[in-house]
Design a protein around this motif. Structure first.
Motif, PDB file in Angstrom:
ATOM      1  N   PHE A  12     -23.352  11.084  18.676  1.00 47.73           N
ATOM      2  CA  PHE A  12     -24.156  10.520  17.796  1.00 47.73           C
ATOM      3  C   PHE A  12     -23.630  10.930  16.391  1.00 47.73           C
ATOM      4  O   PHE A  12     -23.631  10.054  15.291  1.00 47.73           O
ATOM      5  CB  PHE A  12     -25.562  11.117  17.985  1.00 47.73           C
ATOM      6  N   ALA A  13     -22.758  12.148  16.253  1.00 48.94           N
ATOM      7  CA  ALA A  13     -22.382  12.475  15.173  1.00 48.94           C
ATOM      8  C   ALA A  13     -21.263  11.576  14.753  1.00 48.94           C
ATOM      9  O   ALA A  13     -20.873  11.138  13.434  1.00 48.94           O
ATOM     10  CB  ALA A  13     -21.935  13.989  15.008  1.00 48.94           C
ATOM     11  N   ALA A  14     -20.557  11.481  15.504  1.00 50.00           N
ATOM     12  CA  ALA A  14     -19.109  10.429  15.545  1.00 50.00           C
ATOM     13  C   ALA A  14     -19.679   8.901  15.053  1.00 50.00           C
ATOM     14  O   ALA A  14     -19.091   8.345  13.976  1.00 50.00           O
ATOM     15  CB  ALA A  14     -18.220  10.269  16.630  1.00 50.00           C
ATOM     16  N   GLY A  15     -20.709   8.637  15.694  1.00 51.23           N
ATOM     17  CA  GLY A  15     -21.244   7.267  15.570  1.00 51.23           C
ATOM     18  C   GLY A  15     -22.034   7.127  13.890  1.00 51.23           C
ATOM     19  O   GLY A  15     -21.693   6.233  13.019  1.00 51.23           O
ATOM     20  N   LEU A  16     -22.595   8.287  13.640  1.00 47.51           N
ATOM     21  CA  LEU A  16     -22.967   8.378  12.153  1.00 47.51           C
ATOM     22  C   LEU A  16     -22.029   8.427  11.081  1.00 47.51           C
ATOM     23  O   LEU A  16     -22.121   7.556  10.075  1.00 47.51           O
ATOM     24  CB  LEU A  16     -23.814   9.696  11.904  1.00 47.51           C
ATOM     25  N   CYS A  17     -20.815   9.061  11.306  1.00 47.57           N
ATOM     26  CA  CYS A  17     -19.674   8.873  10.491  1.00 47.57           C
ATOM     27  C   CYS A  17     -19.149   7.646  10.278  1.00 47.57           C
ATOM     28  O   CYS A  17     -19.015   7.051   9.233  1.00 47.57           O
ATOM     29  CB  CYS A  17     -18.822  10.114  10.466  1.00 47.57           C
ATOM     30  N   THR A  18     -18.858   7.163  11.219  1.00 48.41           N
ATOM     31  CA  THR A  18     -18.128   5.680  11.452  1.00 48.41           C
ATOM     32  C   THR A  18     -18.960   4.619  10.968  1.00 48.41           C
ATOM     33  O   THR A  18     -18.660   3.848  10.215  1.00 48.41           O
ATOM     34  CB  THR A  18     -17.525   5.387  12.854  1.00 48.41           C
ATOM     35  N   THR A  19     -20.373   4.763  11.243  1.00 48.71           N
ATOM     36  CA  THR A  19     -21.284   3.526  11.014  1.00 48.71           C
ATOM     37  C   THR A  19     -21.527   3.782   9.363  1.00 48.71           C
ATOM     38  O   THR A  19     -21.336   2.818   8.648  1.00 48.71           O
ATOM     39  CB  THR A  19     -22.546   3.844  11.803  1.00 48.71           C
TER      40      THR A  19
END
Length: 85
Positions: free
Chosen positions: A10-17
């Motif tokens: 979720f943290a990685a997705g938040l950053c890339t999104t």
């Protein structure tokens, strides 16, 4: 409760999104897409769609969430690319 790997996802997705958001805002304000690559964004839509399908197939909430939101942002960019020619 989600596993640690899900929280990391979720943290990685938040950053890339979130990385797409400034470009979307800038393009909305300037209404200029001359420096935006149509090929890059078209290929991103295909890739993000495939990641979304993969996330659904394996039941990965972080992959689904991140790619669903990113697909919307990248889709907005493509619409603006054609609208603000």
């Amino acid at each position: 409760m989600p596993a640690l790997s899900d929280w990391i996802g979720f943290a990685a997705g938040l950053c890339t999104t979130a990385a797409f958001a400034p470009q979307v805002v800038k393009t909305m304000r300037s209404r200029s897409t001359s420096d935006i690559s149509l090929g890059m964004y078209a290929l991103m839509v295909v890739g993000i769609t495939l990641w979304l399908i993969h996330g659904l197939a394996v039941g990965s909430a972080p992959v689904v969430a991140a790619n669903a939101v990113t697909l919307i942002l990248v889709g907005i960019m493509l619409v603006m690319k054609f609208r603000y020619k």
